[in-house]
Scaffold this motif. Structure first.
Motif, PDB file in Angstrom:
ATOM      1  N   ASP A 103      -7.483   0.113  -6.107  1.00  0.00           N
ATOM      2  CA  ASP A 103      -6.805   0.194  -4.813  1.00  0.00           C
ATOM      3  C   ASP A 103      -5.504   0.984  -4.964  1.00  0.00           C
ATOM      4  O   ASP A 103      -4.595   0.570  -5.686  1.00  0.00           O
ATOM      5  CB  ASP A 103      -6.498  -1.232  -4.322  1.00  0.00           C
ATOM      6  N   VAL A 119      -2.853   1.522  -3.208  1.00  0.00           N
ATOM      7  CA  VAL A 119      -1.564   0.903  -2.890  1.00  0.00           C
ATOM      8  C   VAL A 119      -1.360  -0.345  -3.748  1.00  0.00           C
ATOM      9  O   VAL A 119      -0.295  -0.553  -4.336  1.00  0.00           O
ATOM     10  CB  VAL A 119      -1.475   0.543  -1.392  1.00  0.00           C
ATOM     11  N   GLU A 147       5.527  -3.140   0.628  1.00  0.00           N
ATOM     12  CA  GLU A 147       4.452  -2.195   0.950  1.00  0.00           C
ATOM     13  C   GLU A 147       3.080  -2.800   0.632  1.00  0.00           C
ATOM     14  O   GLU A 147       2.135  -2.691   1.428  1.00  0.00           O
ATOM     15  CB  GLU A 147       4.630  -0.900   0.139  1.00  0.00           C
ATOM     16  N   HIS A 190       0.045  -3.970   3.254  1.00  0.00           N
ATOM     17  CA  HIS A 190      -1.271  -3.407   2.947  1.00  0.00           C
ATOM     18  C   HIS A 190      -2.311  -4.532   2.851  1.00  0.00           C
ATOM     19  O   HIS A 190      -3.405  -4.453   3.411  1.00  0.00           O
ATOM     20  CB  HIS A 190      -1.163  -2.644   1.624  1.00  0.00           C
ATOM     21  N   ARG A 195      -5.798  -6.004   4.954  1.00  0.00           N
ATOM     22  CA  ARG A 195      -7.056  -6.418   4.328  1.00  0.00           C
ATOM     23  C   ARG A 195      -7.424  -7.839   4.752  1.00  0.00           C
ATOM     24  O   ARG A 195      -8.585  -8.136   5.031  1.00  0.00           O
ATOM     25  CB  ARG A 195      -6.940  -6.339   2.809  1.00  0.00           C
ATOM     26  N   ARG A 249      -3.631  -2.730  11.846  1.00  0.00           N
ATOM     27  CA  ARG A 249      -3.291  -1.314  11.752  1.00  0.00           C
ATOM     28  C   ARG A 249      -3.994  -0.489  12.810  1.00  0.00           C
ATOM     29  O   ARG A 249      -3.441   0.496  13.295  1.00  0.00           O
ATOM     30  CB  ARG A 249      -3.624  -0.783  10.364  1.00  0.00           C
ATOM     31  N   TRP A 270       7.117   4.119   8.105  1.00  0.00           N
ATOM     32  CA  TRP A 270       5.709   3.720   8.178  1.00  0.00           C
ATOM     33  C   TRP A 270       4.834   4.602   9.045  1.00  0.00           C
ATOM     34  O   TRP A 270       3.652   4.760   8.759  1.00  0.00           O
ATOM     35  CB  TRP A 270       5.582   2.257   8.628  1.00  0.00           C
ATOM     36  N   GLU A 324      -3.017   7.626   6.889  1.00  0.00           N
ATOM     37  CA  GLU A 324      -4.094   6.756   6.408  1.00  0.00           C
ATOM     38  C   GLU A 324      -5.233   6.613   7.423  1.00  0.00           C
ATOM     39  O   GLU A 324      -6.403   6.637   7.066  1.00  0.00           O
ATOM     40  CB  GLU A 324      -3.527   5.365   6.089  1.00  0.00           C
TER      41      GLU A 324
END
Ligand code: SF4
Lengths: 486, 246
Positions: A314, A316, A393, A397, A401, B52, B86, B93
């Motif tokens: 991964d 990140v 961060e 992230h 998930r 996101r 960001w 992304e």
């Protein structure tokens, strides 16, 4: 090569842990624990800041540490093979363990082969992670922790709550009572003076060191170049375990390898200052394979994956593998300070635990899905991390998930979708604002709100919306110009 | 120089006085400020809560609303940081290449108020008057994401009549953290309680910060615990004058 998916059983002794907020709520309510933690962490962070400020090249060191680790992670296969080759050439045996179960099996078999039923242990995060003591116990092998704080945790049948100071949640009186109750050789009239307690532990442990034929350790670093393992410690118990027994078994996460001694030099500066606020830690032990007539005559190195390869895949998340387990991020974390270490449901508490456990174990369980949210994203952890892991961060992230792959929260999802729909359009936002203003009522602030918002108003008032939003005011007054003229 | 105000959804909806203060302050300093009405929000709540895909169109909408300005000023360090740090990463992304380029173009021109004043406009004495005892809480995102340093303090020190008292453990988080305040309400409240105790200990009558969301959390804790310390956004203090006090 296919990457094995993270498995909930990666930390077998921590299965079925509660969600972070639930466990944290209990700790927050424990005033004594909060006071102890606040005192301990505030003291150490102040000292760390002093130790770091002494070096005018700290930021350059930190950058080096980061780059060395990144280089190793990018070339991990190469350095691991080199390490294997050099350890083997020096008379050691290298074993590869895919997961906790495999590592535990390897160590258990190695101990059995010696015919011994007791081992002494050097404090090690990797063996906590895989639940080695419990696995050994099932094979009727008793593991004796020799680090003072780890011994306290073990005698109390407790769990560690801090990386460096596993018994940080215990106070002196607790420890005195525990020693008196569980240590058969505790001196009569033992007081809760720290020197007395340390002396009692020292006597208790000395007998173990002298009798031990097998030791189990972790490693802070392994130098690939020479096949050398390195342990940093404060108490000297590690040195005893690493030198006195006949067989030494070291379990080490695959990310702990560094290329050369020149690289090690960087970490020998970063780690002690970050963890114990010392210029140099009292004991640094290093060993290369076996040396006849000097130290253990058999050495086994168990290289542990246990979710690390998946983490490395991964882009990140992989920066979590730079961690050198200094615990600086715990000590500055306002959430850790109030929630305590047990709430994190793994041997890795605090900010690093919040990004490591959900990667090693996946986000399928309630605790792992909640860990990325166990942060206000204040960023204090990133600032102190000696290898510049951008923990916030990684947290955000992993939140994505958790939302996308973790347990479903239909209510939250619906609320977020509704808010997203409103916020994608200025007209819809204006409409919502008008509705809020219309329903504002006579009160100046809300003191009790229904539904999930009670979590806010249980302890905080909420302002009522104003008569007019900014956007409505701007419209009505032409950006305040007609108002000014009026 | 074309300056646009990004008022932020929280200020727009709950704290319009802060937006008005920015307009008044900048006009007093001789700068016009526009309010692009297509603006809504920076998407931080969605982004930081893991949504996101919801945050992405909001970020892209932001870039469309603010395209073409020399500077965008936000009276919120947290929202300015969201956009600057960001938005480009999020758009790269999850978005298409064209919107991502638009986002990357706008993001570096977004400034928190103290940054705009000190760095872009080059003023620290804005001619304000605020005869009160004030303590200042440097919010986490102003400190550790934007790295505004002592800019807000320099602005406050230049305010006539203002008695600035130091807040102990100022750099500690207040415990707001967006949806953290709801998801981890117990820890959040414990953090607020400690911050509020420090605020009360200063004897200041006004608590100032560059983020109304943190002030809402602290102000709500203050009123709930019977304190009469007022929470006032930095913009409102800087906009205040003898003729037109806040
Ligand atoms: S994440 Fe950084 S600060 Fe935290 S324990 Fe690891 S190395 Fe230390």
């Amino acid at each position: 090569m296919t990457v094995p998916p993270p498995a909930p059983s990666a930390m077998p002794t921590y299965l079925g842990m509660p969600r972070f907020p639930d466990a944290a709520a209990r700790a927050v309510a424990d005033e004594g624990l909060r006071r102890n933690l606040a005192h301990a962490t505030t003291t150490i962070r102040g000292r760390r800041a002093g130790a770091v400020a002494e070096l005018d090249d700290w930021s350059a060191l930190r950058e080096s540490g980061k780059q060395i680790k990144d280089h190793v992670l990018a070339n991990l296969g190469h350095y691991l093979r080199l390490l294997e080759e050099r350890v083997t050439a020096a008379g050691g045996t290298v074993h590869w363990a895919r997961d906790a179960a495999e590592a535990n099996r390897i160590v258990t078999d190695l101990v059995r082969a010696t015919g011994e039923t007791e081992v002494v242990k050097v404090k090690s995060m990797a063996t906590q992670e895989i639940g080695l003591n419990e696995a050994l116990a099932e094979a009727d092998i008793t593991a004796h922790e020799t680090d003072l704080a780890e011994l306290i945790v073990q005698l109390g049948d407790d769990r560690p709550s801090h990386i460096l100071v596993p018994a940080i949640h215990r106070n002196r009186a607790d420890i005195r009572e525990l020693f008196a109750r569980t240590m058969p050789d505790a001196p009569p009239g033992l007081t809760d003076d720290p020197a007395d307690l340390a002396e009692a532990a020292r006597r208790h442990l000395r007998a173990r060191f002298l009798a031990a034929k097998v030791a189990v350790s972790g490693a802070n670093f392994a130098v690939a170049d020479t096949g050398t393992l390195v342990v940093l410690e404060s108490e000297g118990n590690g040195r005893m375990c690493l030198t006195l027994p006949e067989t030494l078994i070291s379990v080490m996460g695959i990310e702990k390898v560094v290329p050369s001694w020149r690289d090690l030099e960087v970490f020998l500066q970063l780690l002690p200052r970050s963890s114990t606020a010392e210029r140099m830690n009292p004991y640094t032990s290093s060993w290369t394979g076996v040396t006849p007539g000097d130290g253990p005559s058999a050495f086994h190195l168990v290289l542990l994956d246990n979710g690390r390869t998946a983490t490395l895949a991964d882009d990140v998340g992989k920066q979590a593998l730079r961690c050198i387990r200094c615990s600086a991020c715990l000590n500055v974390c306002p959430v850790y300070q109030r929630a305590g270490g047990h709430a994190y449901g793994s041997p890795y508490p605090g900010p690093i635990g919040a990004i490591l456990s959900p990667q090693i174990r996946g986000v399928g369980s309630p605790v792992d899905a909640s860990l990325p949210f166990a942060s206000s994203l204040c960023g204090a952890c990133y600032d102190v991390c000696p290898v510049a892991i951008d923990i916030p961060e990684v947290l955000v992230h992993l939140r994505a998930r958790a939302v996308e792959e973790g347990p479903r929260h239909p209510l939250e999802r619906a609320a977020m979708a509704a808010a997203g729909w409103t916020l994608r359009s200025p007209a819809r936002l204006a409409l919502a604002q008008r509705a809020a203003s219309a329903g504002r009522g006579a009160a100046r602030r809300f003191r009790r709100l229904p539904g999930p918002l009670h979590a806010w108003t249980d302890t905080r008032d909420l302002p009522v919306p104003p008569r007019e939003s900014f956007r409505a005011w701007w419209r009505r007054t032409g950006g305040g110009r007609t108002e000014e003229e009026a | 120089m074309r300056i646009a105000l990004f008022v932020t959804c929280v200020n727009d909806t709950l704290f319009p006085d802060t937006g008005r203060a920015v307009v008044r302050l900048l006009r007093r300093l001789g700068h016009d400020v526009e309010f692009p009405e297509a603006q809504t929000c920076c998407g931080q709540m969605h982004f930081n809560t893991g949504y996101r895909d919801q945050a992405l169109p909001i970020a892209e909408g932001f870039a469309r609303a603010f395209a073409g300005y020399d500077a965008v000023v936000a009276p919120s360090a947290s929202c300015a940081a969201m956009v600057r740090d960001w938005h480009p990463k999020l758009a790269a992304e999850r978005g298409g290449p064209r919107p991502a380029a638009a986002v990357a173009d706008v993001a570096p021109r977004v400034f928190e108020l103290s940054e705009l004043l000190v760095d872009v406009l080059g003023v620290t004495d804005v001619g304000a008057y605020y005869p009160h005892r004030v303590t200042y809480h440097p919010t986490c995102h102003s400190l550790r994401m934007l790295r505004v340093g002592d800019r807000p303090l320099r602005l406050l020190r230049a305010v006539r009549g203002l008695d600035l008292v130091e807040l102990p453990d100022a750099a500690e988080c207040c415990g707001f953290g967006g949806t953290f305040a709801l998801k981890n309400a117990d820890v959040s409240a414990a953090m607020a309680a400690d911050k509020v105790a420090n605020v009360r200990g200063t004897g200041a009558g006004t608590l100032c910060a560059a983020d109304n969301s943190c002030l809402m959390h602290l102000g709500g804790t203050l009123t709930r615990t019977g304190s009469d310390v007022r929470t006032v956004h930095l913009a409102e203090i800087l906009a205040s004058t003898e003729e037109d006090p806040a």
